[in-house]
Design an enzyme around this catalytic site. Structure first.
Site, PDB file in Angstrom:
ATOM      1  N   GLN A  96       0.827  -1.201   0.000  1.00  0.00           N
ATOM      2  CA  GLN A  96       0.000   0.000   0.000  1.00  0.00           C
ATOM      3  C   GLN A  96       0.866   1.259   0.000  1.00  0.00           C
ATOM      4  OE1 GLN A  96      -2.904  -2.160   3.176  1.00  0.00           O
ATOM      5  NE2 GLN A  96      -3.365  -0.009   2.899  1.00  0.00           N
ATOM      6  N   GLU A 105     -12.685   4.713   5.322  1.00  0.00           N
ATOM      7  CA  GLU A 105     -12.734   4.073   6.624  1.00  0.00           C
ATOM      8  C   GLU A 105     -13.938   4.494   7.458  1.00  0.00           C
ATOM      9  OE1 GLU A 105      -8.997   5.728   7.514  1.00  0.00           O
ATOM     10  OE2 GLU A 105      -9.792   6.971   9.102  1.00  0.00           O
ATOM     11  N   ARG A 165      -8.543  -0.388   8.123  1.00  0.00           N
ATOM     12  CA  ARG A 165      -9.572   0.482   7.554  1.00  0.00           C
ATOM     13  C   ARG A 165      -9.840   1.621   8.536  1.00  0.00           C
ATOM     14  NH1 ARG A 165     -13.755  -1.562   3.257  1.00  0.00           N
ATOM     15  NH2 ARG A 165     -14.361   0.452   2.490  1.00  0.00           N
ATOM     16  N   CYS A 166      -8.775   2.287   8.910  1.00  0.00           N
ATOM     17  CA  CYS A 166      -8.838   3.182  10.054  1.00  0.00           C
ATOM     18  C   CYS A 166      -7.656   4.122   9.992  1.00  0.00           C
ATOM     19  CB  CYS A 166      -8.772   2.320  11.323  1.00  0.00           C
ATOM     20  SG  CYS A 166      -8.410   3.203  12.821  1.00  0.00           S
TER      21      CYS A 166
END
Lengths: 166, 783, 295
Positions: free
Chosen positions: B220, B737, B367-368
């Site tokens: 990523q 997110e 996801r944060c």
């Protein structure tokens, strides 16, 4: 059939209408045969417990998790993978519907999802939402929350039904 | 309705994704699809024990397996001083264990062979002699004097890693003491895992002849990975080429550098051949970075009419064997200080203590945006407890405490400057959509019939887009992001960014931004990410930062292009540049609207007919250092009913209204929300990586680490409000997110609401049926 | 993921299977659908030297309905049962739709599931409720064994290493009665093994009296269980709330669960009671519906 061999068994399949043959170890899983031996990398591997369904292909028209079938068990059988969906340069209605409805994000589960959906729309193109959700419940998706996948399969089913009527 | 990428003025439109044509054909190119000539395959030998001393490793039998090329152990790496590597959190982590292992499934040896099968066969034959040691599983026990010290490498002989605090403790204590109403709630977010469907992997391809390492990796953050690898390996950074191909989901899992990557690189350097390593699902869940594992206690003070006066939070953070959190350097607990949420807390104090245990290292922001999920879960859950204590409708309690639209930019008690929001209007929209008043009436009626029905709210604010260079860096590198745009002579564009999408649709949304700025269509703009030899430096895609950072860079790079283009347009129109203006799609002569020049005409001129003295070409690069973060928010409503026979919870409805500022592509935003809600649903109801007392991982695969299928997943109802970010070039905030940050509390609040008439104020997640049933039994509600 | 190497045989007749099993004994493993065996081999929890693939044995794929009952070849796949429309055996399709997930059901077989003898497997419970028998055969003999005698312990049956499970035999419901069947499964998600699985079947006469009853339990003991006392309570009764309650209570006493991460023993035992109650209540409601329609 190369009975009793472990190092080299011949596997001949008809895949997406084409006959392909190769010698592999008997322990080779169908998913790796398709990916590594035949070079069709659209079929993906996402788990080791037959849970995720990313590797779903059609074996004699029936969805199976190709990570849990031996390549040699497909000998003499018909296989269909995501690469066979597009015909004569035209996307399959399922492919078109997934695109139109944002039915994919990272795309990793998509080939398996498409193949499961293919078997469904062939059998029951006008399936309702509950039936669709049940049919794809062996295919995990982490991105979409399934809403748009269900929508896409419904759209594709309607297209397929119309084509069948014609 | 989705539109084609050839649509003019594409910003804000549901443009069909440009990445899809290859993905729906099975022609995506993911890591494991890449096959290089002479490639070898690597498999890892892992520890069966959570804590054990290694007495010896025997690789003889493994080396005898036909096709095996090499076996690598920690001792081999120690000779190169590569047996430890730095983590993104400034701790260090073992690459291959030496001395002892500290978690089950820890990497102990690497085997490389001509085929996957041979590598697995040989890995099975590596004999490791272990002396098991007592495992430390409970982080609270880890802090006691009785607990064995896990990290013998550290000078500090303690399992305590760090203490972090923010806010005014004295003032908070005083305010709490002076508050007529107080609540305290212990809230836990268990250990979970991002578990994208594609596991992690890499191919290291070192070419002895050129000295160049090409490293294909599921990343990523490819540039950050290149820099880390240069630091770890000593290879010159310009001789490392990182390629992150199509990535099959990330959610934070593919931010860190993992031991397997380093082993593959070392083996390729050693053997001069490409080495591929793709982890199994078990390896993915059991060893790569987990998320959460926060044990939190919240105290809120309030007036009798429900105005909050103070918030105090203390937390134990279980980091496992190594602190491998992927947080910005100055934030060991990430952006947990967003814990005051959407509410006007005059004072607040939060503290977090990091602890080592015998578990896999972490944690990542799943996801944060760096512990924002934990913070939002805590405050939204605690507000529910306060509403119960006050016997006040939770919507009303929130209304009384929301930061008001005219208070932005709002300075929070814990130091953030919120950019924008209109919380009440977002909440009102959600309540209208769900028909809240009627629902409450129905709930009353159904309760009278003996049904257990609950309505849960979450009105969260999060903080995304790390981040401004004055505050944010990872290993010293500032957290800007970048975009380079090249306009070709025929008016077609390639743009490269420092981010790396994993399903978010950057190839479409960034094309929309640039096309919109340049008067083109998204189909005219090719977006390329993930190749460090071509893309400008950037920190990557996680924490909903791509749109706030790289999205800003894209808009500003395009505006740079437009500045030069205006000069060229004036030249073509034979006018002074100040007499030419941009009408949103073309350059127009002021006062002479028929005289106009398109961007395509300008592009051709940039290579064929520039004004005298002007440098030819039409390119721009922008490194965007955002002035602030962005603060997306939302109002979620969950409606649940509980089966009194089995304890199963049914989500009857879920309404999500999100505000992520300017929307670039509503179809993509909706898709992000659907996906995030589903992950939040999984976290609330079925996901936990648990351990037994010996530190054995009890959920190392998809049989036990449960991912919702289409059948369990509720039908999501989504809508949005649009309050632009005042400081972002196009007013956009992040969104990926939000649904995962905001939804878990809504689910729990709904279940608690259903059970609150019986005195229940908390239910621990994941809310498995048995857990609910035990509560039903305790309160005499079970059938 | 690769299993350990093995010799692979795909015989086409039962006799050839018997010969191979005789030759290789404990070294050999029969593979049918492979949906349990292959994952174990991939994780290298199982490593047979010889794999005998029975998928090409046509005799194992037969299905025969007669007055006395139903005979299903061991290779009958779960999905075939899910789609089956046999009014006399409603429990079969009711159960099949709960097994694993739809794709696994396309491949997994009834015979394979029974021979694997996972106490959590759904077929064990359902076929115990139906009083099924299995046919076990080798070169020398063929024997029919009541399923209740077939299961010994977790992953253990009376099947000898040289024997093949060739068919499942389900007795027909008694004449002058109408059979009903319900399968209730508590799972955490699709694809999960049962936390608790309860199969309930009953044949009711025109007066609503139970002629035969069967209750099978999954995941609440070391092997699939048959709640015989509860079954006996039902026979000759009409399904009144009191009778249902009593039978459900008795069935829960037959359960022998352990506490684990899927719930306490008490929870699981209670779920047996709740599910038997719900299953029987549904059967009674279905009977009333049918009776009203025919009246």
């Amino acid at each position: 059939m190369d009975n009793g061999k472990r190092q080299s068994v011949t596997v001949r399949v008809q895949i997406n209408g084409e006959t392909r043959e190769a010698a592999v170890e008997s322990r080779t899983l169908l998913a790796y045969f398709i990916r590594d031996t035949l070079g069709l990398t659209g079929t993906h591997v996402g788990c080791d417990t037959t849970s995720c369904g990313a590797c779903t292909v059609l074996l004699d028209g029936v969805p199976v998790k190709s990570c849990t079938v031996l390549a040699v068990q497909a000998h003499g059988h018909q296989l269909e993978t995501v690469e066979g969906l597009e015909q004569d340069g035209k996307l399959h209605p399922l492919q078109q519907a997934f695109w139109d409805n944002h039915g994919l994000q990272c795309g990793f589960c998509t080939p398996g999802m498409l193949m499961t959906a293919l078997a469904l729309v062939r059998q029951e193109p006008l399936a309702d939402e509950e039936t669709i959700r049940r049919a794809i419940s062996g295919n995990l998706c982490r991105c979409t929350g399934y809403m748009n996948i269900v929508k896409a399969i419904r759209q594709a089913g309607r297209t397929v039904a119309q084509t069948q009527e014609v | 309705m989705a539109v084609e990428a050839t649509e003019a003025q594409p910003l804000g439109k549901a443009v069909k994704r440009k990445e899809d044509p290859r993905l729906i054909r099975g022609q995506g190119r993911y890591l494991d699809d890449i096959v290089l000539p002479n490639m070898l395959y690597m498999a890892l030998v892992r520890s069966p024990y959570a804590h054990a001393r290694i007495r010896g490793i025997d690789v003889e039998e493994a080396l005898k397996v036909p096709g095996v090329q090499a076996v690598l152990t920690g001792e081999d790496l120690a000779q190169m001083n590569l047996h430890w590597m730095p983590t993104l959190a400034g701790d260090k982590q073992m690459v291959l264990a030496t001395g002892k292992v500290l978690f089950q499934y820890q990497e102990v040896a690497a085997v490389v062979a001509d085929s996957r099968a041979a590598a697995e066969d040989a890995a099975q034959k590596v004999q490791v002699d272990y002396e098991p040691l007592p495992a430390v599983v409970d982080p609270f026990f880890a802090l006691t004097p009785d607990a064995p010290i896990l990290r013998e490498d550290r000078e500090e002989k303690s399992n305590h890693i760090w203490h972090w605090e923010v806010g005014d403790k004295e003032a908070t204590d005083a305010a709490l003491a002076g508050s007529p109403v107080r609540i305290k709630e212990v809230i836990r977010m268990p250990r979970v895992h991002p578990a994208p469907i594609e596991p992690c992997g890499c191919i290291a391809d070192y070419q002895k002849a050129t000295g160049k390492l090409t490293w294909y990796v599921t990343s990523q953050a490819p540039h950050a990975h290149r820099t880390v690898l240069a630091m770890v390996s000593g290879l010159p950074e310009h001789m490392i080429h990182v390629i992150s191909p199509d990535v099959g989901g990330g959610f934070g899992n593919k931010v860190p550098v993992y031991p397997g990557y380093v082993c593959a690189v070392v083996l390729s350097l050693k053997l001069g051949r490409p080495v591929k390593w793709v982890e199994t699902r078990t390896e993915n869940i059991a060893t790569t970075n987990f998320a959460r594992d926060y044990h939190m206690t919240a105290e809120i003070g309030a007036t009798e009419d429900g105005r909050v006066t103070a918030l105090k939070v203390s937390t134990i953070a279980d980091h496992g064997a190594f602190d491998a959190a992927a947080d910005p350097t100055r934030f060991p607990a990430g952006l947990f200080s967003i814990v005051t949420g959407s509410y006007r807390f005059p004072v607040a104090f939060a503290e977090v203590d990091g602890v080592y245990t015998n578990k896999a290292p972490g944690g990542v922001a799943y996801r944060c945006s760096f512990r924002v999920t934990e913070a939002s879960f805590l405050i939204e859950r605690a507000m529910q407890t306060l509403a119960l204590k006050l016997n006040m409708d939770p919507a009303e309690l929130r209304r009384r405490n929301f930061i008001q639209p005219d208070e932005f930019p709002y300075q929070s008690a814990l130091g953030w400057t919120y950019d924008s929001g209109n919380y009440e209007s977002t909440l009102n929209k959600a309540l209208a959509l769900v028909d809240y008043d009627r629902l409450r009436q129905e709930q009353k009626e159904r309760r009278e019939r003996g049904e257990l029905v609950g309505i849960g709210l979450s009105t969260f604010t999060e903080i995304v887009g790390a981040g401004p260079s004055h505050t944010f860096d990872i290993l010293g590198i500032k957290m800007f992001d970048s975009c380079e745009i090249r306009v070709h002579p025929t008016g077609k564009v390639i743009a490269r960014l420092g981010t790396r999408h994993q399903g978010q649709g950057h190839e479409t949304t960034f094309a929309q931004i640039i096309a919109h700025e340049l008067g083109l269509t998204a189909s005219d703009v090719l977006i390329e990410e993930g190749d460090t030899d071509t893309a400008p430096y950037g920190l990557g895609t996680y924490a909903s930062r791509s749109t706030p950072t790289a999205g800003g860079a894209a808009a500003l790079a395009a505006r740079r292009i437009r500045q030069k283009a205006q000069q060229i347009a004036a030249h073509l129109l034979e006018m002074a540049p100040e007499d030419v203006e941009w009408d949103g799609s073309q350059f127009v002569a002021k006062g002479l609207p028929s005289r106009r020049v398109s961007m395509a005409e300008v592009a051709l001129a940039a290579y064929t007919n520039v004004p005298p003295g002007m440098e030819p070409g039409l390119e721009a690069t922008y490194y965007y250092d955002p002035p602030n973060l962005t603060f997306p928010n939302g109002a979620y409503v969950a409606v649940v009913s509980i089966d009194r026979g089995t304890g199963q919870v049914r989500v009857e409805r879920f309404v999500a209204v999100d505000d992520c500022g300017t929307v670039i592509n509503p179809m993509v935003v909706e898709g992000q929300v659907h996906g995030g809600l589903t992950e939040g649903f999984g976290i609330a109801f079925m996901q936990e990586i648990a351990f037994d007392e010996d530190g054995n991982c009890l959920a190392p695969n998809f049989m036990e680490y449960l991912v919702p299928t289409a059948l369990e997943t509720p039908r999501w109802e989504t809508d949005r409000t649009e309050t632009p970010s005042p400081h972002h070039p196009i007013g956009a905030k992040g969104v990926g997110e939000s649904p995962n940050v905001g939804s878990p509390a809504a689910f729990v609040n709904a279940v608690v609401d259903a059970l609150s008439p019986y005195g229940v104020t908390n239910v621990d997640i994941p809310m498995f049926p048995w857990k609910i049933w035990e509560i039903l039994k305790t309160h005499g509600l079970a059938l | 993921m690769f299993p350990n190497p093995f010799d692979y045989y795909a015989p086409e007749t039962c006799d050839d299977v018997y010969a191979l099993l005789h030759e290789h004994g404990y070294d050999a493993k029969v593979i049918a659908g492979g949906q349990s065996l292959l994952p174990m081999m991939k994780l290298r929890l199982a490593a047979p030297e010889v794999l005998v693939d029975v998928n090409n044995v046509a005799d194992l794929r037969t299905m025969a309905v007669s007055d006395t009952g139903l005979r299903l070849g061991a290779l009958t796949r779960h999905a075939e049962m899910e789609r089956a429309q046999w009014p006399d055996y409603p429990l079969l399709s009711a159960t099949a739709g709960h097994i694993a997930d739809p794709i696994v059901r396309n491949r997994g077989t009834m015979g394979g599931s029974l021979a694997h003898a996972d106490p959590a497997a759904d077929w064990g419970a359902a076929l115990l409720a139906l009083d099924a028998r299995v046919t076990l055969a080798d070169a020398a003999r063929s024997r029919e064994v009541r399923l209740d005698d077939f299961f010994v312990d977790t992953f253990t049956t009376v099947l000898e290493p040289t024997e093949l499970l060739t068919a499942i035999v389900i007795p027909a419901p008694p004449r002058e009665s109408r059979p009903f069947g319900q399968y209730l499964k508590l799972e955490r998600k699709v694809g999960d093994f049962a936390v608790v699985g309860v199969a309930v079947t009953a044949s009711l006469d025109d007066a609503g009296r139970v002629v035969t009853a069967g209750i099978g339990l999954a995941s609440v003991g070391p092997r699939p269980l048959k709640a015989q006392a509860a079954e006996a309570l039902l026979v000759g009764q009409t399904l009144s709330p009191a009778v249902i309650r009593e039978a459900a209570e008795a069935a829960s006493q037959a359960a022998d669960p352990v506490s684990d991460r899927r719930g306490s023993a008490e929870y699981k035992r209670t779920m047996v009671r709740v599910f038997v109650e719900r299953g029987l209540a549904k059967i009674q409601a279905d009977w009333e519906l049918v009776n009203r329609a025919s009246a």
